[in-house]
Design a protein around this motif. Structure first.
Motif, mmCIF file in Angstrom:
data_model
loop_
_atom_site.group_PDB
_atom_site.id
_atom_site.type_symbol
_atom_site.label_atom_id
_atom_site.label_comp_id
_atom_site.label_asym_id
_atom_site.label_seq_id
_atom_site.Cartn_x
_atom_site.Cartn_y
_atom_site.Cartn_z
ATOM 1 N N TYR A 154 30.134 -2.454 32.786
ATOM 2 C CA TYR A 154 28.745 -2.700 33.184
ATOM 3 C C TYR A 154 28.551 -4.175 33.524
ATOM 4 C CZ TYR A 154 23.622 -2.119 32.699
ATOM 5 O OH TYR A 154 22.268 -2.069 32.905
ATOM 6 N N ALA A 155 29.064 -5.051 32.662
ATOM 7 C CA ALA A 155 28.939 -6.493 32.883
ATOM 8 C C ALA A 155 29.773 -6.949 34.072
ATOM 9 C CB ALA A 155 29.363 -7.241 31.618
ATOM 10 N N ILE A 156 30.973 -6.399 34.216
ATOM 11 C CA ILE A 156 31.840 -6.796 35.334
ATOM 12 C C ILE A 156 31.187 -6.444 36.664
ATOM 13 C CG2 ILE A 156 34.035 -6.266 36.470
ATOM 14 C CD1 ILE A 156 35.240 -5.991 33.636
ATOM 15 N N GLY A 157 30.598 -5.260 36.747
ATOM 16 C CA GLY A 157 29.917 -4.882 37.979
ATOM 17 C C GLY A 157 28.727 -5.775 38.277
ATOM 18 N N ALA A 158 27.955 -6.114 37.236
ATOM 19 C CA ALA A 158 26.778 -6.958 37.437
ATOM 20 C C ALA A 158 27.176 -8.364 37.873
ATOM 21 C CB ALA A 158 25.952 -7.004 36.150
ATOM 22 N N SER A 321 43.702 6.915 35.356
ATOM 23 C CA SER A 321 42.674 7.377 36.293
ATOM 24 C C SER A 321 41.340 7.591 35.595
ATOM 25 C CB SER A 321 43.132 8.667 36.971
ATOM 26 O OG SER A 321 43.342 9.695 36.012
ATOM 27 N N ALA A 322 41.356 8.078 34.348
ATOM 28 C CA ALA A 322 40.105 8.294 33.622
ATOM 29 C C ALA A 322 39.391 6.974 33.366
ATOM 30 C CB ALA A 322 40.382 9.018 32.303
ATOM 31 N N TYR A 323 40.130 5.969 32.909
ATOM 32 C CA TYR A 323 39.507 4.665 32.670
ATOM 33 C C TYR A 323 39.051 4.029 33.983
ATOM 34 C CZ TYR A 323 40.490 4.219 27.692
ATOM 35 O OH TYR A 323 40.487 4.379 26.330
ATOM 36 N N ALA A 324 39.812 4.231 35.055
ATOM 37 C CA ALA A 324 39.441 3.631 36.338
ATOM 38 C C ALA A 324 38.175 4.270 36.898
ATOM 39 C CB ALA A 324 40.596 3.768 37.327
ATOM 40 N N VAL A 325 38.098 5.595 36.873
ATOM 41 C CA VAL A 325 36.912 6.274 37.404
ATOM 42 C C VAL A 325 35.685 5.955 36.553
ATOM 43 C CG1 VAL A 325 35.871 8.526 37.850
ATOM 44 C CG2 VAL A 325 38.250 8.111 38.479
ATOM 45 N N GLY A 326 35.843 6.008 35.231
ATOM 46 C CA GLY A 326 34.719 5.658 34.370
ATOM 47 C C GLY A 326 34.271 4.221 34.562
ATOM 48 N N GLY A 327 35.237 3.300 34.659
ATOM 49 C CA GLY A 327 34.891 1.903 34.889
ATOM 50 C C GLY A 327 34.215 1.685 36.230
ATOM 51 N N MET A 328 34.629 2.429 37.250
ATOM 52 C CA MET A 328 34.010 2.285 38.568
ATOM 53 C C MET A 328 32.533 2.669 38.520
ATOM 54 S SD MET A 328 35.173 3.979 42.197
ATOM 55 C CE MET A 328 34.995 5.639 41.551
ATOM 56 N N LEU A 329 32.210 3.768 37.843
ATOM 57 C CA LEU A 329 30.805 4.159 37.729
ATOM 58 C C LEU A 329 30.015 3.124 36.929
ATOM 59 C CD1 LEU A 329 31.156 8.005 37.115
ATOM 60 C CD2 LEU A 329 30.649 6.805 39.241
ATOM 61 N N GLY A 334 26.257 -1.570 36.965
ATOM 62 C CA GLY A 334 26.050 -2.993 36.759
ATOM 63 C C GLY A 334 25.599 -3.704 38.020
ATOM 64 N N CYS A 335 26.168 -3.339 39.159
ATOM 65 C CA CYS A 335 25.762 -3.941 40.430
ATOM 66 C C CYS A 335 24.294 -3.644 40.717
ATOM 67 C CB CYS A 335 26.658 -3.419 41.547
ATOM 68 S SG CYS A 335 26.255 -4.055 43.184
ATOM 69 N N PHE A 336 23.892 -2.403 40.509
ATOM 70 C CA PHE A 336 22.489 -2.061 40.745
ATOM 71 C C PHE A 336 21.580 -2.772 39.747
ATOM 72 C CE2 PHE A 336 18.808 0.568 39.722
ATOM 73 C CZ PHE A 336 18.190 0.611 40.958
ATOM 74 N N PHE A 337 22.018 -2.879 38.501
ATOM 75 C CA PHE A 337 21.214 -3.570 37.488
ATOM 76 C C PHE A 337 20.966 -5.018 37.893
ATOM 77 C CE2 PHE A 337 21.251 -6.371 33.757
ATOM 78 C CZ PHE A 337 20.114 -5.924 33.093
ATOM 79 N N ALA A 338 22.003 -5.702 38.376
ATOM 80 C CA ALA A 338 21.842 -7.090 38.793
ATOM 81 C C ALA A 338 20.899 -7.201 39.985
ATOM 82 C CB ALA A 338 23.206 -7.689 39.133
ATOM 83 N N ALA A 339 21.013 -6.263 40.932
ATOM 84 C CA ALA A 339 20.127 -6.295 42.098
ATOM 85 C C ALA A 339 18.687 -6.006 41.705
ATOM 86 C CB ALA A 339 20.608 -5.276 43.129
ATOM 87 N N ARG A 340 18.513 -5.141 40.751
ATOM 88 C CA ARG A 340 17.155 -4.803 40.320
ATOM 89 C C ARG A 340 16.502 -5.955 39.571
ATOM 90 N NH1 ARG A 340 15.814 -1.143 35.113
ATOM 91 N NH2 ARG A 340 13.555 -0.934 35.372
ATOM 92 N N GLN A 341 17.252 -6.587 38.670
ATOM 93 C CA GLN A 341 16.685 -7.650 37.850
ATOM 94 C C GLN A 341 16.582 -8.972 38.601
ATOM 95 O OE1 GLN A 341 15.722 -5.233 35.352
ATOM 96 N NE2 GLN A 341 15.739 -7.186 34.287
ATOM 97 N N GLY A 342 17.537 -9.232 39.501
ATOM 98 C CA GLY A 342 17.579 -10.530 40.161
ATOM 99 C C GLY A 342 18.127 -11.624 39.273
ATOM 100 N N PHE A 343 18.584 -11.256 38.090
ATOM 101 C CA PHE A 343 19.099 -12.225 37.115
ATOM 102 C C PHE A 343 19.984 -11.481 36.122
ATOM 103 C CE2 PHE A 343 18.609 -13.967 32.809
ATOM 104 C CZ PHE A 343 19.151 -15.228 32.998
ATOM 105 N N VAL A 344 21.102 -12.091 35.761
ATOM 106 C CA VAL A 344 21.988 -11.518 34.752
ATOM 107 C C VAL A 344 22.359 -12.601 33.751
ATOM 108 C CG1 VAL A 344 22.965 -9.687 36.178
ATOM 109 C CG2 VAL A 344 24.004 -11.955 36.216
ATOM 110 N N SER A 345 22.544 -12.190 32.510
ATOM 111 C CA SER A 345 22.963 -13.101 31.446
ATOM 112 C C SER A 345 23.764 -12.308 30.428
ATOM 113 C CB SER A 345 21.745 -13.754 30.779
ATOM 114 O OG SER A 345 20.974 -12.781 30.103
#
Length: 430
Positions: A154-158, A321-329, A334-345
Motif C-alpha cells: 500500500y505504501a509502495i504504491g502511494a 505469483s500470489a505475493y506479486a498479484v496481491g502486492g500489485m492490487l 496506494g496509488c489511488f490513495f495518494a491521488a485522492r489525498q494529495g499528500f502522503v506520509s
C-alpha cells in the motif's frame, strides 16, 4: 456434580467481574478540566452495567451453543460414504444475485437523491479497503500464505505515484500501472526469502517487511520526505480535464468545458467512480485467475503443499505469483490513495492498517470476494455510524467483531470449495 447451567453461570459471573475490573480505567474514570486543573471523576453505574452486559451476553451465548449442539446431535447421521445434499446451484445463484445487486447499487450511489459529499467520501474509503482486501485475499485466502505486512505494498504504491508525479511530472494514469508493477516487484522479492517458511515464522518475516518499509520511508528524507511526507500530488484528470477550480498547467477545467458550475461534489464523484472501476476490474481479474491453472495451483497450495509437490505443481512459482498479484492490487490502492489525498506520509501506513486489512479478509471469509466487500462495509461503516458515541464506538466495534467470530468462525462467507471440481461420471462401473 454441577449441572451445565451452573457451570455456564459460574463462568459468566467470572467474565462479568473481569469486565468490571477492565472497565474501571476505560469507562469508570474520566477527567474534567476545571479552574483547579484536571479533576478525576467516576462513573460507577456504567462499570456495573458493563459487567451485567458481559454476564448476560456470556450466559446467552453459552445457552445458545448448548441448544445448537443438542439440535445437531438429534439429527440423524449419514451413512458412511454418503454426502449431505447441498443445493450448490441455488447458492451460486444467490451469490451472483447479491454481487449484481451490490454492484448496481454502487454504480448508482453517486446519483441517489440522498448522496452528498460525506457519503461519497465514505464510499470511496470503503472501495479502497475493498481493493486492499481483495489483494490480501489472493495471498491469504487463495494461496494460504499469511501476510502481516501487506500495508508495505500500500505504501509502495502511494509513494511510487507521489515521487514519480512530483519529480518527473507524470500523471495519475501513467503512474497507476507503474505503481502496481513496482509493488508487484517488491511482492515477488519478498516471497524469495520466505519460500520455506510457514506459520509463525512467515508471520514474523512479513510483519518485519511492513515495519522495515515504514521505517525506510520515515528516515529516507532526501527521497521520501521523511516524517513531513510528500505534498502537492496531482489529482486524476479525465482526458485532460481537471476537476479542480484552478486546473494545473496544461489541463482544462471540467466545469469550463461543460458549462456546469463548479462543485466539489463532481471531483468526489469522479474519484469514487475511479475507485469503483478499480474494484470491479480487480474482481473480474481475480475471478478469471481462479479459473486458470495458476488459480487452481493457489487453492491446492492452500490445502496441502506436500500434495502440490507430489502432483507436479511448482510451489515456488505459486507463492511468488500470489505475493506479486496481491502486492500489485495493494500498489493500485496506494496509488489511488495518494491521488485522492494529495499528500502522503508514513503515519498512513502503520501496522494497524495491516491488521485492519487482515481483519477484513478474515471476517469476510478466506477466499470470498463478496465476503471481503461485506466485511469492508462493516469495518468502515460501523465506526462512522457510532460517531455519536465517540467515547465508546471502538468498544462497540470490538464487541461486534467478537460476536461475528463467535457466530461465524470461518468468516461471513467462507469459500474453501475449489473453483473447478470434477463432476461425477454417470454410468460408472460398479
Amino acid at each position: 456434580m454441577a449441572t451445565p447451567i451452573q457451570n455456564h453461570l459460574k463462568a459468566s459471573i467470572i467474565a462479568g467481574l473481569v469486565a468490571m475490573v477492565l472497565a474501571v480505567p476505560f469507562i469508570g474514570l474520566y477527567t474534567v478540566s476545571t479552574d483547579q486543573g484536571l479533576v478525576v471523576q467516576t462513573r460507577w453505574p456504567w462499570v456495573l452495567w458493563s459487567g451485567l452486559i458481559v454476564l448476560g451476553g456470556s450466559l446467552a451465548i453459552a445457552l445458545v451453543r448448548d441448544v445448537l449442539a443438542a439440535r445437531r446431535a438429534a439429527k440423524p447421521k449419514l451413512a458412511a460414504g454418503t454426502k449431505p445434499k447441498r443445493d450448490d446451484a441455488l447458492t451460486a445463484k444467490l451469490s451472483k444475485g447479491f454481487a449484481i445487486g451490490i454492484t448496481l447499487f454502487a454504480i448508482t450511489l453517486p446519483f441517489m437523491p440522498f448522496s452528498d459529499r460525506y457519503i461519497m467520501d465514505v464510499g470511496t474509503t470503503v472501495l479502497i479497503y475493498v481493493l486492499l482486501g481483495m489483494g490480501l485475499n489472493v495471498t491469504v485466502g487463495l494461496a494460504g500464505l499469511l501476510d502481516l505486512g501487506f500495508v508495505a505494498f500500500y505504501a509502495i504504491g502511494a509513494y511510487s505515484f507521489a515521487i514519480l508525479s512530483t519529480t518527473l511530472g507524470w500523471g495519475f494514469w501513467v503512474c497507476l500501472p507503474l505503481s502496481g508493477l513496482i509493488a508487484a516487484l517488491f511482492g515477488a522479492l519478498l516471497s524469495m526469502p520466505i519460500l520455506r517458511l510457514r506459520g509463525d515464522y512467515l508471520a514474523i518475516v512479513t510483519l518485519g517487511f511492513g515495519e522495515i518499509t515504514r521505517i525506510v520511508i520515515l528516515n529516507w528524507q532526501s527521497f521520501t520526505g521523511g516524517p513531513a511526507g510528500i505534498s502537492g500530488i496531482p489529482r486524476p484528470s479525465l482526458f485532460g480535464l481537471s476537476f479542480d477550480r484552478r486546473p494545473p498547467d496544461g489541463l482544462t477545467s471540467f466545469h469550463e468545458v461543460t458549462g456546469i458550475s463548479f462543485a466539489t461534489e463532481h471531483r468526489l464523484m469522479f474519484l469514487y467512480m475511479i475507485a469503483l472501476t478499480l474494484v470491479l476490474a480487480a474482481a473480474w481479474v481475480i475471478k478469471r485467475l481462479r479459473a486458470l491453472p495458476i488459480g487452481r495451483a493457489w487453492e491446492a497450495l492452500r490445502e496441502d503443499e506436500i500434495a502440490c509437490r507430489s502432483l507436479g505443481i511448482n510451489p515456488v512459482a505459486s507463492k511468488v505469483s500470489a505475493y506479486a498479484v496481491g502486492g500489485m492490487l495493494g500498489g493500485f490502492a496506494g496509488c489511488f490513495f495518494a491521488a485522492r489525498q494529495g499528500f502522503v506520509s508514513p503515519e498512513s501506513f502503520t501496522f494497524m492498517e495491516s491488521a485492519l486489512i487482515l481483519a477484513i479478509v478474515v471476517l469476510g471469509g478466506l477466499g470470498s470476494q463478496i465476503g471481503v466487500v461485506i466485511a469492508a462495509l462493516f469495518i468502515v461503516l460501523l465506526p462512522e455510524v457510532g460517531r455519536e458515541f465517540a467515547d465508546f464506538r471502538m468498544i462497540v466495534f470490538g464487541i461486534a467483531m467478537i460476536a461475528i467470530m463467535v457466530w461465524r468462525p470461518g468468516g461471513l462467507l467462507s469459500q474453501r470449495v475449489p473453483t473447478i471440481r470434477l463432476s461425477s461420471q454417470k454410468g460408472d462401473a460398479a
